[in-house]
Design a protein around this motif. Structure first.
Motif, PDB file in Angstrom:
ATOM      1  N   ILE A  20      -3.257  11.527   6.968  1.00  0.00           N
ATOM      2  CA  ILE A  20      -3.468  10.097   7.156  1.00  0.00           C
ATOM      3  C   ILE A  20      -2.763   9.597   8.416  1.00  0.00           C
ATOM      4  O   ILE A  20      -3.294   8.788   9.167  1.00  0.00           O
ATOM      5  CB  ILE A  20      -2.964   9.302   5.932  1.00  0.00           C
ATOM      6  CG1 ILE A  20      -3.677   9.766   4.664  1.00  0.00           C
ATOM      7  CG2 ILE A  20      -3.150   7.801   6.151  1.00  0.00           C
ATOM      8  CD1 ILE A  20      -5.159   9.539   4.652  1.00  0.00           C
ATOM      9  N   GLY A  21      -1.550  10.075   8.656  1.00  0.00           N
ATOM     10  CA  GLY A  21      -0.750   9.599   9.772  1.00  0.00           C
ATOM     11  C   GLY A  21       0.114   8.417   9.376  1.00  0.00           C
ATOM     12  O   GLY A  21       0.048   7.921   8.245  1.00  0.00           O
ATOM     13  N   CYS A  22       0.911   7.955  10.319  1.00  0.00           N
ATOM     14  CA  CYS A  22       1.891   6.903  10.051  1.00  0.00           C
ATOM     15  C   CYS A  22       2.157   6.144  11.342  1.00  0.00           C
ATOM     16  O   CYS A  22       2.191   6.746  12.429  1.00  0.00           O
ATOM     17  CB  CYS A  22       3.180   7.550   9.535  1.00  0.00           C
ATOM     18  SG  CYS A  22       4.458   6.402   9.020  1.00  0.00           S
ATOM     19  N   ALA A  23       2.340   4.841  11.237  1.00  0.00           N
ATOM     20  CA  ALA A  23       2.707   4.057  12.419  1.00  0.00           C
ATOM     21  C   ALA A  23       4.016   4.584  12.993  1.00  0.00           C
ATOM     22  O   ALA A  23       4.951   4.916  12.244  1.00  0.00           O
ATOM     23  CB  ALA A  23       2.839   2.590  12.055  1.00  0.00           C
TER      24      ALA A  23
ATOM     25  N   GLY B 299       1.579   0.916  -7.115  1.00  0.00           N
ATOM     26  CA  GLY B 299       0.296   0.455  -6.631  1.00  0.00           C
ATOM     27  C   GLY B 299      -0.619   1.651  -6.431  1.00  0.00           C
ATOM     28  O   GLY B 299      -0.429   2.708  -7.021  1.00  0.00           O
ATOM     29  N   SER B 300      -1.597   1.477  -5.551  1.00  0.00           N
ATOM     30  CA  SER B 300      -2.607   2.516  -5.339  1.00  0.00           C
ATOM     31  C   SER B 300      -2.261   3.397  -4.143  1.00  0.00           C
ATOM     32  O   SER B 300      -1.486   3.015  -3.263  1.00  0.00           O
ATOM     33  CB  SER B 300      -3.972   1.872  -5.105  1.00  0.00           C
ATOM     34  OG  SER B 300      -3.972   1.185  -3.850  1.00  0.00           O
TER      35      SER B 300
ATOM     36  N   ASP C 268      -1.462   4.149   1.900  1.00  0.00           N
ATOM     37  CA  ASP C 268      -2.057   4.486   3.195  1.00  0.00           C
ATOM     38  C   ASP C 268      -1.946   3.303   4.158  1.00  0.00           C
ATOM     39  O   ASP C 268      -1.543   3.450   5.320  1.00  0.00           O
ATOM     40  CB  ASP C 268      -3.543   4.848   3.040  1.00  0.00           C
ATOM     41  CG  ASP C 268      -3.789   6.115   2.241  1.00  0.00           C
ATOM     42  OD1 ASP C 268      -2.815   6.834   1.917  1.00  0.00           O
ATOM     43  OD2 ASP C 268      -4.968   6.390   1.948  1.00  0.00           O
ATOM     44  N   ALA C 269      -2.316   2.125   3.667  1.00  0.00           N
ATOM     45  CA  ALA C 269      -2.327   0.935   4.519  1.00  0.00           C
ATOM     46  C   ALA C 269      -0.922   0.537   4.935  1.00  0.00           C
ATOM     47  O   ALA C 269      -0.680   0.188   6.104  1.00  0.00           O
ATOM     48  CB  ALA C 269      -3.013  -0.218   3.788  1.00  0.00           C
ATOM     49  N   VAL C 270       0.045   0.604   4.011  1.00  0.00           N
ATOM     50  CA  VAL C 270       1.417   0.195   4.327  1.00  0.00           C
ATOM     51  C   VAL C 270       2.027   1.120   5.376  1.00  0.00           C
ATOM     52  O   VAL C 270       2.597   0.662   6.378  1.00  0.00           O
ATOM     53  CB  VAL C 270       2.278   0.184   3.050  1.00  0.00           C
ATOM     54  CG1 VAL C 270       3.761   0.073   3.400  1.00  0.00           C
ATOM     55  CG2 VAL C 270       1.872  -0.986   2.154  1.00  0.00           C
TER      56      VAL C 270
ATOM     57  N   ASP D 299       3.398  -3.550  11.451  1.00  0.00           N
ATOM     58  CA  ASP D 299       3.970  -4.895  11.333  1.00  0.00           C
ATOM     59  C   ASP D 299       4.865  -5.072  10.115  1.00  0.00           C
ATOM     60  O   ASP D 299       5.083  -6.201   9.654  1.00  0.00           O
ATOM     61  CB  ASP D 299       2.829  -5.931  11.268  1.00  0.00           C
ATOM     62  CG  ASP D 299       1.938  -5.879  12.499  1.00  0.00           C
ATOM     63  OD1 ASP D 299       2.485  -5.751  13.608  1.00  0.00           O
ATOM     64  OD2 ASP D 299       0.708  -5.951  12.334  1.00  0.00           O
ATOM     65  N   LEU D 300       5.416  -4.005   9.578  1.00  0.00           N
ATOM     66  CA  LEU D 300       6.265  -4.127   8.396  1.00  0.00           C
ATOM     67  C   LEU D 300       7.607  -4.742   8.758  1.00  0.00           C
ATOM     68  O   LEU D 300       8.225  -4.363   9.757  1.00  0.00           O
ATOM     69  CB  LEU D 300       6.497  -2.750   7.761  1.00  0.00           C
ATOM     70  CG  LEU D 300       5.256  -1.971   7.299  1.00  0.00           C
ATOM     71  CD1 LEU D 300       5.689  -0.632   6.698  1.00  0.00           C
ATOM     72  CD2 LEU D 300       4.448  -2.782   6.297  1.00  0.00           C
ATOM     73  N   SER D 301       8.071  -5.674   7.930  1.00  0.00           N
ATOM     74  CA  SER D 301       9.398  -6.236   8.176  1.00  0.00           C
ATOM     75  C   SER D 301      10.488  -5.224   7.834  1.00  0.00           C
ATOM     76  O   SER D 301      11.557  -5.222   8.449  1.00  0.00           O
ATOM     77  CB  SER D 301       9.586  -7.508   7.336  1.00  0.00           C
ATOM     78  OG  SER D 301       9.407  -7.244   5.958  1.00  0.00           O
ATOM     79  N   VAL D 302      10.228  -4.375   6.839  1.00  0.00           N
ATOM     80  CA  VAL D 302      11.126  -3.269   6.495  1.00  0.00           C
ATOM     81  C   VAL D 302      10.353  -1.987   6.724  1.00  0.00           C
ATOM     82  O   VAL D 302       9.367  -1.713   6.032  1.00  0.00           O
ATOM     83  CB  VAL D 302      11.601  -3.361   5.024  1.00  0.00           C
ATOM     84  CG1 VAL D 302      12.492  -2.161   4.688  1.00  0.00           C
ATOM     85  CG2 VAL D 302      12.343  -4.663   4.774  1.00  0.00           C
ATOM     86  N   LYS D 303      10.760  -1.209   7.704  1.00  0.00           N
ATOM     87  CA  LYS D 303      10.045   0.014   8.056  1.00  0.00           C
ATOM     88  C   LYS D 303      10.181   1.024   6.925  1.00  0.00           C
ATOM     89  O   LYS D 303      11.274   1.281   6.437  1.00  0.00           O
ATOM     90  CB  LYS D 303      10.595   0.612   9.353  1.00  0.00           C
ATOM     91  CG  LYS D 303      10.726  -0.381  10.501  1.00  0.00           C
ATOM     92  CD  LYS D 303       9.410  -1.062  10.823  1.00  0.00           C
ATOM     93  CE  LYS D 303       9.546  -2.028  11.989  1.00  0.00           C
ATOM     94  NZ  LYS D 303       8.321  -2.815  12.222  1.00  0.00           N
ATOM     95  N   ARG D 304       9.066   1.604   6.498  1.00  0.00           N
ATOM     96  CA  ARG D 304       9.112   2.575   5.424  1.00  0.00           C
ATOM     97  C   ARG D 304       7.930   3.542   5.521  1.00  0.00           C
ATOM     98  O   ARG D 304       6.890   3.220   6.092  1.00  0.00           O
ATOM     99  CB  ARG D 304       9.136   1.896   4.056  1.00  0.00           C
ATOM    100  CG  ARG D 304       8.004   0.921   3.788  1.00  0.00           C
ATOM    101  CD  ARG D 304       8.343   0.073   2.568  1.00  0.00           C
ATOM    102  NE  ARG D 304       7.282  -0.840   2.180  1.00  0.00           N
ATOM    103  CZ  ARG D 304       7.105  -2.049   2.693  1.00  0.00           C
ATOM    104  NH1 ARG D 304       7.907  -2.485   3.657  1.00  0.00           N
ATOM    105  NH2 ARG D 304       6.138  -2.842   2.261  1.00  0.00           N
TER     106      ARG D 304
END
Length: 245
Positions: free
Chosen positions: A8-11, A35-36, A41-43, A48-53
């Motif tokens: 999938i990859g990751c930001a 969750g799902s 995948d989307a997160v 643009d995450l306020s907390v990088k994970r």
């Protein structure tokens, strides 16, 4: 048969390339997405995450395996330490904790905290653990010392939920593993009374690491000689290398 893993990859903001050279992979941390898998995948791909994970892998209820971060890179999955009980945490010379993200692999699982884990998810997770362990000596054999619940590092989390059975997961992964033969095949018993699980040696003077309540299943891999108690000197070694009389 090779595992079917979808990349999938990751930001780039959500993980760190590489790991500190002096640290090796020593544990896998088991998580719950809450969750799902599509949501994970989307997160992890969001810049643009306020907390990088992030995590290295996720597993769906149907057994699909997704990979986000290469194992040799650092995912941000368990870096917050809060009242930990995992004894594998490392400390720096000044006594502070070393970020466990640097020496662990994070595996997310689809679902909510009270959802039962389907057989397909156990099967895929066990196969993935077995595959990962084949690459890192510190993961052989797989035990509860190197397969860790997230909440054992961060007590404020319920992760990986209330139904995850890590003993079952480890047993399945170990049964598949060709590289670490067991002295006996694992056996399963049900505790009739409260059972003390003792660390380091089969003796009532050894420290108690936990108490198994009546009715809970015990997974045992070998009978071993130990201190005589009420005239009986046969003890049992569990899958973690601890001892039960």
């Amino acid at each position: 048969m090779a595992l079917q893993v979808r990349q999938i990859g990751c930001a780039s903001q959500n993980f760190r390339k590489g790991r500190p050279e002096h640290l090796q992979i020593e544990a896998c941390v088991i998580h719950l997405i809450d969750g799902s898998q599509a949501g994970a995948d989307a997160v992890f791909c969001s810049p643009d995450l306020s907390v990088k994970r992030s995590a290295h892998y996720s597993i769906s209820k149907s057994g699909r395996i997704h990979q986000y971060v290469d194992e040799l890179d650092t995912a941000y999955h368990c870096g917050v330490i809060d009242r930990p009980i995992w004894q594998g945490l490392k400390r720096a010379p000044d006594g502070s904790f070393i970020n466990p993200n640097y020496y662990t692999i994070g595996i997310e699982h689809e679902g909510r905290p009270d959802d039962p884990w389907p057989d397909a998810m156990y099967d895929a997770s066990a196969a993935l653990l077995r595959d990962i362990a084949s690459r890192y000596p510190a993961l052989r054999p797989l035990t509860r010392r190197n397969v860790v619940m997230h909440r054992e590092i961060r007590a404020s989390k319920s992760c990986p939920g209330h139904t995850a059975d890590l003993t079952r997961l480890i047993m399945q992964a170990s049964d598949l593993s060709p590289f670490e033969p067991r002295r006996d095949e694992p056996q399963m018993f049900r505790a009739r009374t409260a059972v003390n699980v003792r660390k380091e040696r089969p003796s009532i003077s050894a420290p108690v690491v936990r108490v198994i309540p009546p009715g809970e299943l015990l997974n045992v891999r070998a009978q071993v000689p130990g201190e005589s108690v009420s005239g009986v000197s046969v003890w049992y070694e569990n899958m973690d290398g601890d001892y039960i009389w």
